[in-house]
Design a protein around this motif. Sequence first.
Motif, PDB file in Angstrom:
ATOM      1  N   TYR A  54       0.827  -1.206   0.000  1.00  0.00           N
ATOM      2  CA  TYR A  54       0.000   0.000   0.000  1.00  0.00           C
ATOM      3  C   TYR A  54       0.862   1.257   0.000  1.00  0.00           C
ATOM      4  O   TYR A  54       0.535   2.245  -0.661  1.00  0.00           O
ATOM      5  CB  TYR A  54      -0.921  -0.015   1.219  1.00  0.00           C
ATOM      6  N   PHE A  58       0.201   3.453  -6.296  1.00  0.00           N
ATOM      7  CA  PHE A  58      -0.415   2.693  -7.375  1.00  0.00           C
ATOM      8  C   PHE A  58       0.539   2.478  -8.541  1.00  0.00           C
ATOM      9  O   PHE A  58       0.653   1.380  -9.080  1.00  0.00           O
ATOM     10  CB  PHE A  58      -1.687   3.396  -7.845  1.00  0.00           C
ATOM     11  N   LEU A  59       1.248   3.515  -8.952  1.00  0.00           N
ATOM     12  CA  LEU A  59       2.120   3.414 -10.127  1.00  0.00           C
ATOM     13  C   LEU A  59       3.282   2.443  -9.875  1.00  0.00           C
ATOM     14  O   LEU A  59       3.600   1.613 -10.734  1.00  0.00           O
ATOM     15  CB  LEU A  59       2.653   4.788 -10.507  1.00  0.00           C
ATOM     16  N   SER A  60       3.901   2.520  -8.727  1.00  0.00           N
ATOM     17  CA  SER A  60       5.001   1.596  -8.406  1.00  0.00           C
ATOM     18  C   SER A  60       4.504   0.159  -8.323  1.00  0.00           C
ATOM     19  O   SER A  60       5.161  -0.759  -8.803  1.00  0.00           O
ATOM     20  CB  SER A  60       5.643   1.988  -7.083  1.00  0.00           C
ATOM     21  N   PHE A  61       3.348  -0.026  -7.705  1.00  0.00           N
ATOM     22  CA  PHE A  61       2.788  -1.371  -7.596  1.00  0.00           C
ATOM     23  C   PHE A  61       2.425  -1.916  -8.978  1.00  0.00           C
ATOM     24  O   PHE A  61       2.667  -3.089  -9.272  1.00  0.00           O
ATOM     25  CB  PHE A  61       1.570  -1.354  -6.674  1.00  0.00           C
ATOM     26  N   LEU A  62       1.874  -1.066  -9.832  1.00  0.00           N
ATOM     27  CA  LEU A  62       1.536  -1.482 -11.190  1.00  0.00           C
ATOM     28  C   LEU A  62       2.785  -1.847 -11.979  1.00  0.00           C
ATOM     29  O   LEU A  62       2.809  -2.859 -12.690  1.00  0.00           O
ATOM     30  CB  LEU A  62       0.756  -0.369 -11.894  1.00  0.00           C
ATOM     31  N   LEU A  63       3.845  -1.047 -11.851  1.00  0.00           N
ATOM     32  CA  LEU A  63       5.091  -1.325 -12.559  1.00  0.00           C
ATOM     33  C   LEU A  63       5.694  -2.657 -12.098  1.00  0.00           C
ATOM     34  O   LEU A  63       6.131  -3.471 -12.915  1.00  0.00           O
ATOM     35  CB  LEU A  63       6.092  -0.193 -12.330  1.00  0.00           C
ATOM     36  N   SER A  65       4.043  -5.159 -10.798  1.00  0.00           N
ATOM     37  CA  SER A  65       3.162  -6.229 -11.261  1.00  0.00           C
ATOM     38  C   SER A  65       3.385  -6.537 -12.738  1.00  0.00           C
ATOM     39  O   SER A  65       3.367  -7.709 -13.140  1.00  0.00           O
ATOM     40  CB  SER A  65       1.702  -5.841 -11.026  1.00  0.00           C
ATOM     41  N   VAL A  66       3.595  -5.511 -13.554  1.00  0.00           N
ATOM     42  CA  VAL A  66       3.840  -5.726 -14.985  1.00  0.00           C
ATOM     43  C   VAL A  66       5.144  -6.491 -15.188  1.00  0.00           C
ATOM     44  O   VAL A  66       5.211  -7.431 -15.999  1.00  0.00           O
ATOM     45  CB  VAL A  66       3.850  -4.376 -15.738  1.00  0.00           C
TER      46      VAL A  66
END
Length: 103
Positions: A54, A58-63, A65-66
């Motif tokens: 958390y 969001f952007l770091s978590f998305l990166l 995950s990708v």
Amino acid sequence: LVDSVDDFVFVAPTGPTLVRGLARQRPQIARALLWCTFALLVLGELATTCYWAYSLGFLSFLLMSVVLALMLGLAVCLMSRQQVLLEIASLMVNVLPALPAYS
């Protein structure tokens, strides 16, 4: 002669004896309490990891995950199913518990 009733001492029931009595009288309730306790323990263990994810944003978590999804896709193309599952299990056991320590 001394009366044997005077020598008998009543001991207050302890926590484990109360739980054993509950398990004997109502096993379904005891089973539900055990499963709830297990779920709380698992959530407590995951709390620091969830907070770390958390706090990434969001952007770091998305990166992240990708990147993981691309690595998994490449692994599925190059390795057999058993090798991929073994690598995933190895990562989960060895890497995930240490992630909150490095954030």
